[in-house]
Design a protein around this motif. Sequence first.
Motif, PDB file in Angstrom:
ATOM      1  N   ASN A 170     -68.619  21.680  -3.068  1.00  0.00           N
ATOM      2  CA  ASN A 170     -67.472  22.426  -4.115  1.00  0.00           C
ATOM      3  C   ASN A 170     -67.537  23.674  -4.295  1.00  0.00           C
ATOM      4  OD1 ASN A 170     -67.505  19.625  -3.984  1.00  0.00           O
ATOM      5  ND2 ASN A 170     -69.126  19.372  -5.368  1.00  0.00           N
ATOM      6  N   LEU A 171     -67.619  24.535  -3.643  1.00  0.00           N
ATOM      7  CA  LEU A 171     -67.658  26.186  -4.085  1.00  0.00           C
ATOM      8  C   LEU A 171     -65.825  26.585  -4.033  1.00  0.00           C
ATOM      9  CD1 LEU A 171     -71.147  27.432  -4.251  1.00  0.00           C
ATOM     10  CD2 LEU A 171     -70.202  25.904  -5.571  1.00  0.00           C
ATOM     11  N   LEU A 172     -65.611  25.965  -2.662  1.00  0.00           N
ATOM     12  CA  LEU A 172     -64.567  27.202  -2.081  1.00  0.00           C
ATOM     13  C   LEU A 172     -63.141  26.125  -2.330  1.00  0.00           C
ATOM     14  CD1 LEU A 172     -63.904  28.769   0.716  1.00  0.00           C
ATOM     15  CD2 LEU A 172     -64.061  26.830   1.989  1.00  0.00           C
ATOM     16  N   VAL A 173     -62.251  27.458  -2.233  1.00  0.00           N
ATOM     17  CA  VAL A 173     -60.828  26.732  -2.613  1.00  0.00           C
ATOM     18  C   VAL A 173     -60.224  27.604  -1.750  1.00  0.00           C
ATOM     19  CG1 VAL A 173     -60.688  28.982  -4.657  1.00  0.00           C
ATOM     20  CG2 VAL A 173     -58.474  26.896  -4.681  1.00  0.00           C
ATOM     21  N   THR A 174     -59.101  26.906  -1.149  1.00  0.00           N
ATOM     22  CA  THR A 174     -58.070  27.478  -0.037  1.00  0.00           C
ATOM     23  C   THR A 174     -56.895  27.342  -0.259  1.00  0.00           C
ATOM     24  OG1 THR A 174     -57.946  28.244   2.528  1.00  0.00           O
ATOM     25  CG2 THR A 174     -58.800  25.599   1.972  1.00  0.00           C
ATOM     26  N   THR A 208     -65.492  17.016   3.382  1.00  0.00           N
ATOM     27  CA  THR A 208     -67.253  16.367   2.099  1.00  0.00           C
ATOM     28  C   THR A 208     -67.628  17.320   2.048  1.00  0.00           C
ATOM     29  OG1 THR A 208     -66.929  14.768   4.984  1.00  0.00           O
ATOM     30  CG2 THR A 208     -68.971  15.177   3.655  1.00  0.00           C
ATOM     31  N   ASN A 209     -67.182  18.441   2.376  1.00  0.00           N
ATOM     32  CA  ASN A 209     -68.559  19.708   1.411  1.00  0.00           C
ATOM     33  C   ASN A 209     -67.489  19.671  -0.069  1.00  0.00           C
ATOM     34  OD1 ASN A 209     -70.790  20.941   1.166  1.00  0.00           O
ATOM     35  ND2 ASN A 209     -70.549  22.687   1.544  1.00  0.00           N
ATOM     36  N   GLY A 210     -66.025  19.099   0.137  1.00  0.00           N
ATOM     37  CA  GLY A 210     -65.373  19.550  -1.618  1.00  0.00           C
ATOM     38  C   GLY A 210     -64.938  20.972  -1.388  1.00  0.00           C
ATOM     39  N   VAL A 211     -63.983  21.084  -0.324  1.00  0.00           N
ATOM     40  CA  VAL A 211     -63.076  21.952  -0.258  1.00  0.00           C
ATOM     41  C   VAL A 211     -62.071  21.915  -0.864  1.00  0.00           C
ATOM     42  CG1 VAL A 211     -62.111  21.722   1.900  1.00  0.00           C
ATOM     43  CG2 VAL A 211     -61.648  23.639   1.379  1.00  0.00           C
ATOM     44  N   GLU A 212     -61.034  22.882  -1.735  1.00  0.00           N
ATOM     45  CA  GLU A 212     -60.180  22.217  -2.727  1.00  0.00           C
ATOM     46  C   GLU A 212     -59.094  23.460  -1.707  1.00  0.00           C
ATOM     47  OE1 GLU A 212     -59.019  23.265  -7.322  1.00  0.00           O
ATOM     48  OE2 GLU A 212     -60.440  23.670  -6.532  1.00  0.00           O
ATOM     49  N   VAL A 239     -63.320  31.990  -2.229  1.00  0.00           N
ATOM     50  CA  VAL A 239     -61.358  31.677  -2.248  1.00  0.00           C
ATOM     51  C   VAL A 239     -61.481  32.157  -0.802  1.00  0.00           C
ATOM     52  CG1 VAL A 239     -61.202  33.669  -3.140  1.00  0.00           C
ATOM     53  CG2 VAL A 239     -59.271  32.033  -3.338  1.00  0.00           C
ATOM     54  N   VAL A 240     -59.884  32.031  -0.413  1.00  0.00           N
ATOM     55  CA  VAL A 240     -59.790  32.186   0.700  1.00  0.00           C
ATOM     56  C   VAL A 240     -58.739  33.727   0.484  1.00  0.00           C
ATOM     57  CG1 VAL A 240     -57.734  32.118   3.440  1.00  0.00           C
ATOM     58  CG2 VAL A 240     -60.004  30.419   2.178  1.00  0.00           C
ATOM     59  N   SER A 241     -58.734  34.696   0.628  1.00  0.00           N
ATOM     60  CA  SER A 241     -57.676  35.684   0.525  1.00  0.00           C
ATOM     61  C   SER A 241     -57.766  37.261   1.756  1.00  0.00           C
ATOM     62  CB  SER A 241     -58.408  36.885  -0.961  1.00  0.00           C
ATOM     63  OG  SER A 241     -57.422  37.401  -1.368  1.00  0.00           O
TER      64      SER A 241
END
Length: 357
Positions: A170-174, A208-212, A239-241
């Motif tokens: 639940n830590l990554l946003v892409t 499953t690991n909570g990617v947003e 974050v993907v940057s």
Amino acid sequence: MNSQLRRAISAALLGSLALSALAGCGEDTKSGSDSKTVTLVTHDSFAASKAVLKEFTKETGYKVRVQAGGDAGAAVNQAILSKGHPQGDVFFGVDNTLLSRALDNDLFAPYTAKGLDKVPAALRLDRAEHRVTPVDFGDICVNYDRKYFADKKLTPPRTLDDLTRPAYKNLLVTENAATSSPGLGFLLATAAKYGDDGWKGYWKKLRTNGVEVVDGWEQAYYDRFSGSAGGGKGDRPLVVSYASSPPAEVADAKSKPAKAPTGVATGTCFRQVEFAGLLNGAGNTKGGKALLDFLLSKRFQEDVPLNMYVNPAREDAELPELFTRYGVRIADSATLAPQKIAKNRESWVKTWSSLVL
């Protein structure tokens, strides 16, 4: 974050509206064989110092007219629609994710620009015919919020595999790979790493690991990411940057910190290379060739980083202190052959959408 990088990344979003812009001193909107105006067709994120463009005019006698047409995808599409009767003389901004489409549509005439021998072979993706000239490159990477990981006493992720571990749940946003250039680049990084079939299983693990997933870079970086100086109110410390985001974070700071507030997970990156080419049917071929030479000159190349927040293609071009102090060179960024991207891009994005969205 520095406003120029924000503008550049925003313009990279797929599907934005087209527009035109005029730069330089020329008012003539047409180029011809005897014209002293050379027209550069490009995307909205192209930027160069006025002094540098004036230097080109002083050296060659040609004034540069810049015609911008939305994001890179829109600009390439427009160039294809007008091929044979181009809107200008030189096109800048086709990258390796779109290169095969441009070459297959015979957009460019061969020309070997002066200084090409100073460009690493890995960036020269049309070495046999020289229809396009590498001008710059950058890396799409996962960025992390240094403060979050320091406060949690948690080591930041370094690789794509790390992102699937429970510690980073639940830590990554892409960004959406169908609507965002960084989102697409991240998808391509996983395809390069895990292969034609393996990337699907990887994304199942990420889900499953909570990617947003959000629509675009601005929403991801400013609204959802916790480490942005321009936002920082989100609860996602990954974050993907871009690899150039950390230098941009401190560019406008009055007092420069020892480290940028964000870092780069160097094992998560995908390389983007941008090219320029002489358009087939150009009205001012001589001026177009002169402009291509100039785009690869040390003077222009050293102007690139602080204007477009990418790296110069020439390996002998010096980077500004902002990049050498706060940036990171990605030694093993993932790549895919342009032909492979062209063949699979549509199906990969469709499959990714069904898996993740």
